[in-house]
Design an enzyme around this catalytic site. Structure first.
Site, PDB file in Angstrom:
ATOM      1  N   SER A 107      21.216 -10.349 -39.279  1.00 30.52           N
ATOM      2  CA  SER A 107      22.487  -9.968 -39.893  1.00 30.52           C
ATOM      3  C   SER A 107      23.364 -11.204 -40.147  1.00 30.52           C
ATOM      4  CB  SER A 107      23.173  -8.940 -38.973  1.00 30.52           C
ATOM      5  OG  SER A 107      24.163  -8.246 -39.664  1.00 30.52           O
ATOM      6  N   HIS A 108      24.559 -11.289 -39.541  1.00 34.32           N
ATOM      7  CA  HIS A 108      25.390 -12.484 -39.730  1.00 34.32           C
ATOM      8  C   HIS A 108      24.753 -13.715 -39.060  1.00 34.32           C
ATOM      9  CE1 HIS A 108      29.775 -14.248 -39.610  1.00 34.32           C
ATOM     10  NE2 HIS A 108      29.021 -14.795 -40.550  1.00 34.32           N
ATOM     11  N   ASP A 234      17.976   8.665 -32.316  1.00 38.85           N
ATOM     12  CA  ASP A 234      18.773   7.444 -32.188  1.00 38.85           C
ATOM     13  C   ASP A 234      20.207   7.729 -32.642  1.00 38.85           C
ATOM     14  OD1 ASP A 234      20.025   4.948 -32.483  1.00 38.85           O
ATOM     15  OD2 ASP A 234      18.097   3.958 -32.841  1.00 38.85           O
ATOM     16  N   ASP A 253      19.222  -1.301 -45.634  1.00 36.97           N
ATOM     17  CA  ASP A 253      18.821  -0.913 -44.269  1.00 36.97           C
ATOM     18  C   ASP A 253      19.944  -0.176 -43.545  1.00 36.97           C
ATOM     19  OD1 ASP A 253      20.644  -2.861 -43.557  1.00 36.97           O
ATOM     20  OD2 ASP A 253      19.212  -4.179 -42.549  1.00 36.97           O
ATOM     21  N   HIS A 275      19.004  -1.214 -39.924  1.00 38.34           N
ATOM     22  CA  HIS A 275      19.566  -2.495 -39.501  1.00 38.34           C
ATOM     23  C   HIS A 275      19.404  -2.747 -37.999  1.00 38.34           C
ATOM     24  CE1 HIS A 275      21.839  -6.012 -40.577  1.00 38.34           C
ATOM     25  NE2 HIS A 275      22.715  -5.818 -39.607  1.00 38.34           N
ATOM     26  N   ASP A 277      16.993  -1.079 -36.028  1.00 37.36           N
ATOM     27  CA  ASP A 277      15.551  -1.134 -35.717  1.00 37.36           C
ATOM     28  C   ASP A 277      15.056  -2.577 -35.796  1.00 37.36           C
ATOM     29  OD1 ASP A 277      15.415   1.668 -35.626  1.00 37.36           O
ATOM     30  OD2 ASP A 277      14.757   1.834 -37.714  1.00 37.36           O
TER      31      ASP A 277
HETATM   32 CA    CA Z   1      16.748   2.619 -34.191  1.00 34.36          CA
END
Ligand code: CA
Length: 309
Positions: A107-108, A234, A253, A275, A277
């Site tokens: 990500s970032h 989840d 995602d 994102h 996962d």
């Molecule tokens: Ca997940």
């Protein structure tokens, strides 16, 4: 006939002996240079025993990788986080005697890693972007539009996100400063474009292509997921589904667009992962019908190893 059969059986036996060994032999993940994992916005290294990179350091270490988990500001600009990461990379090098490191950012964390490779390429063997916000994220654009600089809504938003960032920082023992407004600006499309102009290495020149595979001696890779809901139990999949609406049908995602995630050599931009996962969250609840994220990381370590990195 007998001879042929004996030769065939011998070859089969040899193949059976070698097959499992090639997938999980000691040394499978043993890269030449240490691997440094770089978390995303509102991320951490570990809170108590709970890892941001859930089970990933262990999966990589099991067959030989040296793995270090960076802790940079949970919320701050890419450049500030990048300077913090640069300091950490030097510490890893001093502790291990390694000449370089392999950076993997989520990500970032991806632009954060790219910053270090841009300003200190001799210290970096490779940069790998996982669900990387390399060209910004639409949710940041929407939030920035709703909370313009100097507005009351900005003050409110910043105080909320600063509060979350400070709580995460407190729990994970992070003493870095938290600047949510700066983090948000870095994540907008405009903010990312400005950063890319100063640090263009590996960024695709077309909207959704591949970038240079190698710049200044640094190898660039990326992968990402392209689904928001992957596991019904989840708890974050619902909110991700909502966030994915910001993409208006573009492949994503849940938080980052597949095209934005692309950097250097694209391994894949469409895993059946969201994102979270991508970092084996929450607590290993991932898509059972997709390659496990731990396997993807292990395969990548092996890829780096085979390339002598
Ligand atoms: Ca997940």
């Amino acid at each position: 006939m007998k001879k042929t059969f004996a030769r065939w059986a011998g070859m089969l036996l040899l193949a059976l002996t070698l097959a499992p060994a090639s997938a999980s032999a000691a040394g499978y993940t043993q890269t030449k240079y240490p691997i440094v994992l770089v978390h995303g916005m509102l991320g951490w290294n570990s809170i108590g025993p709970y890892e941001y990179w859930f089970g990933i350091p262990g999966a990589l270490r099991r067959d030989g990788a040296q793995v270090y988990v960076a802790q940079v500001s949970a919320a701050n600009s890419t450049e500030v986080r990048g300077e913090q990461l640069l300091t950490y990379v030097k510490q890893v090098m001093a502790a291990t005697g390694a000449k370089k490191v392999n950076l993997i950012g989520h990500s970032h964390g991806a632009p954060t890693a790219r910053y270090v490779a841009s300003v200190a390429p001799t210290l970096v063997a490779s940069v790998t972007s996982v669900g990387g916000a390399n060209k910004g994220v639409p949710t940041a654009d929407i939030m920035r539009a709703a909370a313009a600089p100097g507005s009351y809504s900005e003050t409110l938003l910043v105080s909320i996100v600063d509060g979350i960032a400070k709580t995460i920082a407190f729990l994970s023992g992070d003493r870095n400063a938290q600047m949510s407004a700066a983090a948000l600006d870095s994540m907008t499309t405009l903010g990312a474009a400005k950063f890319n102009a100063a640090h263009p290495q590996g960024v695709p020149l077309t909207a959704c292509g591949e970038g240079d595979y190698q710049v200044n001696g640094v190898y660039y890779f990326s992968w990402s997921g392209a689904r928001s809901v992957t596991n019904l139990i989840d708890p974050v999949d619902g909110p991700l589904k909502l966030a994915s609406l910001a993409f208006r049908g573009e492949k994503n995602d849940g938080l980052v667009g597949s095209c934005s995630s692309r950097l250097g050599r694209v391994i894949r931009d469409d895993y059946g992962m969201n994102h979270f996962d991508e970092i084996n969250q929450v607590a290993g609840l991932v898509n059972l019908f997709e390659t496990n994220p731990l396997t993807v990381y292990r395969q990548h370590a092996n890829r780096l190893r085979e390339m002598g990195l």
